[in-house]
Design a protein around this motif. Structure first.
Motif, mmCIF file in Angstrom:
data_model
loop_
_atom_site.group_PDB
_atom_site.id
_atom_site.type_symbol
_atom_site.label_atom_id
_atom_site.label_comp_id
_atom_site.label_asym_id
_atom_site.label_seq_id
_atom_site.Cartn_x
_atom_site.Cartn_y
_atom_site.Cartn_z
ATOM 1 N N CYS A 16 -3.029 4.267 5.635
ATOM 2 C CA CYS A 16 -4.096 3.462 5.070
ATOM 3 C C CYS A 16 -3.815 1.996 5.379
ATOM 4 O O CYS A 16 -2.666 1.600 5.602
ATOM 5 N N THR A 17 -4.863 1.222 5.370
ATOM 6 C CA THR A 17 -4.736 -0.189 5.694
ATOM 7 C C THR A 17 -5.784 -1.005 4.972
ATOM 8 O O THR A 17 -6.882 -0.521 4.708
ATOM 9 N N TRP A 18 -5.425 -2.217 4.609
ATOM 10 C CA TRP A 18 -6.367 -3.190 4.083
ATOM 11 C C TRP A 18 -6.398 -4.354 5.054
ATOM 12 O O TRP A 18 -5.349 -4.833 5.499
ATOM 13 N N CYS A 44 -4.828 6.007 -1.433
ATOM 14 C CA CYS A 44 -4.086 4.807 -1.048
ATOM 15 C C CYS A 44 -4.207 3.795 -2.184
ATOM 16 O O CYS A 44 -5.310 3.318 -2.474
ATOM 17 N N VAL A 45 -3.094 3.514 -2.822
ATOM 18 C CA VAL A 45 -3.066 2.563 -3.929
ATOM 19 C C VAL A 45 -2.565 1.220 -3.432
ATOM 20 O O VAL A 45 -1.535 1.150 -2.763
ATOM 21 N N GLY A 46 -3.299 0.179 -3.766
ATOM 22 C CA GLY A 46 -2.886 -1.167 -3.417
ATOM 23 C C GLY A 46 -2.362 -1.895 -4.632
ATOM 24 O O GLY A 46 -2.994 -1.894 -5.684
ATOM 25 N N THR A 47 -1.208 -2.540 -4.515
ATOM 26 C CA THR A 47 -0.657 -3.361 -5.586
ATOM 27 C C THR A 47 -0.397 -4.766 -5.060
ATOM 28 O O THR A 47 -0.049 -4.947 -3.896
ATOM 29 N N GLY A 48 -0.625 -5.749 -5.915
ATOM 30 C CA GLY A 48 -0.402 -7.135 -5.525
ATOM 31 C C GLY A 48 -1.638 -7.860 -5.065
ATOM 32 O O GLY A 48 -1.555 -9.043 -4.710
ATOM 33 N N ALA A 49 -2.783 -7.183 -5.056
ATOM 34 C CA ALA A 49 -4.045 -7.814 -4.683
ATOM 35 C C ALA A 49 -5.176 -6.903 -5.156
ATOM 36 O O ALA A 49 -4.937 -5.751 -5.534
ATOM 37 N N GLY A 107 0.140 -11.436 7.448
ATOM 38 C CA GLY A 107 -0.312 -11.977 6.171
ATOM 39 C C GLY A 107 -1.762 -11.691 5.846
ATOM 40 O O GLY A 107 -2.262 -12.127 4.806
ATOM 41 N N ARG A 108 -2.467 -10.952 6.721
ATOM 42 C CA ARG A 108 -3.879 -10.660 6.483
ATOM 43 C C ARG A 108 -4.197 -9.170 6.591
ATOM 44 O O ARG A 108 -5.229 -8.726 6.110
ATOM 45 N N ASP A 109 -3.359 -8.423 7.243
ATOM 46 C CA ASP A 109 -3.576 -6.985 7.407
ATOM 47 C C ASP A 109 -2.334 -6.256 6.932
ATOM 48 O O ASP A 109 -1.212 -6.622 7.304
ATOM 49 N N TYR A 110 -2.558 -5.239 6.157
ATOM 50 C CA TYR A 110 -1.457 -4.530 5.519
ATOM 51 C C TYR A 110 -1.591 -3.029 5.772
ATOM 52 O O TYR A 110 -2.712 -2.501 5.814
ATOM 53 N N TRP A 111 -0.433 -2.391 5.883
ATOM 54 C CA TRP A 111 -0.401 -0.961 6.193
ATOM 55 C C TRP A 111 0.540 -0.225 5.252
ATOM 56 O O TRP A 111 1.581 -0.759 4.863
ATOM 57 N N GLY A 112 0.168 1.003 4.922
ATOM 58 C CA GLY A 112 1.082 1.860 4.204
ATOM 59 C C GLY A 112 2.040 2.521 5.179
ATOM 60 O O GLY A 112 1.965 2.319 6.399
ATOM 61 N N LEU A 127 0.839 -1.193 0.000
ATOM 62 C CA LEU A 127 0.000 0.000 0.000
ATOM 63 C C LEU A 127 0.874 1.243 0.000
ATOM 64 O O LEU A 127 1.923 1.269 0.653
ATOM 65 N N ALA A 128 0.404 2.260 -0.711
ATOM 66 C CA ALA A 128 1.158 3.515 -0.751
ATOM 67 C C ALA A 128 0.174 4.672 -0.670
ATOM 68 O O ALA A 128 -0.743 4.780 -1.492
ATOM 69 N N GLU A 129 0.382 5.527 0.329
ATOM 70 C CA GLU A 129 -0.463 6.706 0.498
ATOM 71 C C GLU A 129 0.138 7.905 -0.229
ATOM 72 O O GLU A 129 1.355 7.984 -0.424
ATOM 73 N N SER A 130 -0.722 8.833 -0.565
ATOM 74 C CA SER A 130 -0.283 10.117 -1.110
ATOM 75 C C SER A 130 -1.354 11.153 -0.800
ATOM 76 O O SER A 130 -2.467 10.806 -0.393
#
Length: 129
Positions: free
Chosen positions: A95-97, A22-27, A115-120, A4-7
């Motif tokens: 940001c978080t997914w 927040c852009v998510g890559t890889g999913a 492996g289930r929660d991701y953060w920028g 994840l990457a915020e801007s």
């Protein structure tokens, strides 16, 4: 691996607006709820807003009516439109997914399941009076 990457952070005067992305890559967004949190030095990270891929939302009381979370599923992006900003909104915004249903649409408590929660890495918002 999801990343994840915020801007969109920056400095504005009180009463102004910013839109964080927040852009998510890889999913893809399906199967996740997305959220925005913020943190100031010396304080715990606090939930701001959450959204799922169906558009259901959840907001912290202190941003209701001022902030709007949205998602563009086709682009794997979610946004936080921040209006009527106040000096107390100054913080690092993350940001978080979170994998699974419910998630941040049910509770704005940070999740850090491996492996289930991701953060920028965060984007800084500074509001001057």
């Amino acid at each position: 691996q999801l990343q994840l990457a915020e801007s969109g952070g920056g400095s504005v005067q009180a009463g102004g607006s910013l839109r964080l992305s927040c852009v998510g890559t890889g999913a893809t967004v399906g199967g996740y709820t997305m959220g925005w949190f913020r943190q100031v030095p010396g304080k715990e990270r606090e939930g701001v807003a959450g959204i799922d891929s169906d558009g259901h939302t959840n907001y912290a009381e202190f941003v209701k009516g001022r902030f709007t979370i949205s998602t563009d599923n086709a682009k794997n992006i979610h946004y936080l439109q921040m209006d009527s900003l106040k000096p107390e909104d100054t913080a690092m915004y993350y940001c978080t997914w979170s994998e699974g249903t419910g998630g941040y649409c049910s509770s704005l408590v940070p999740r850090r399941r491996l492996g289930r929660d991701y953060w920028g890495k965060g984007t800084l918002v500074t509001i001057s009076s």
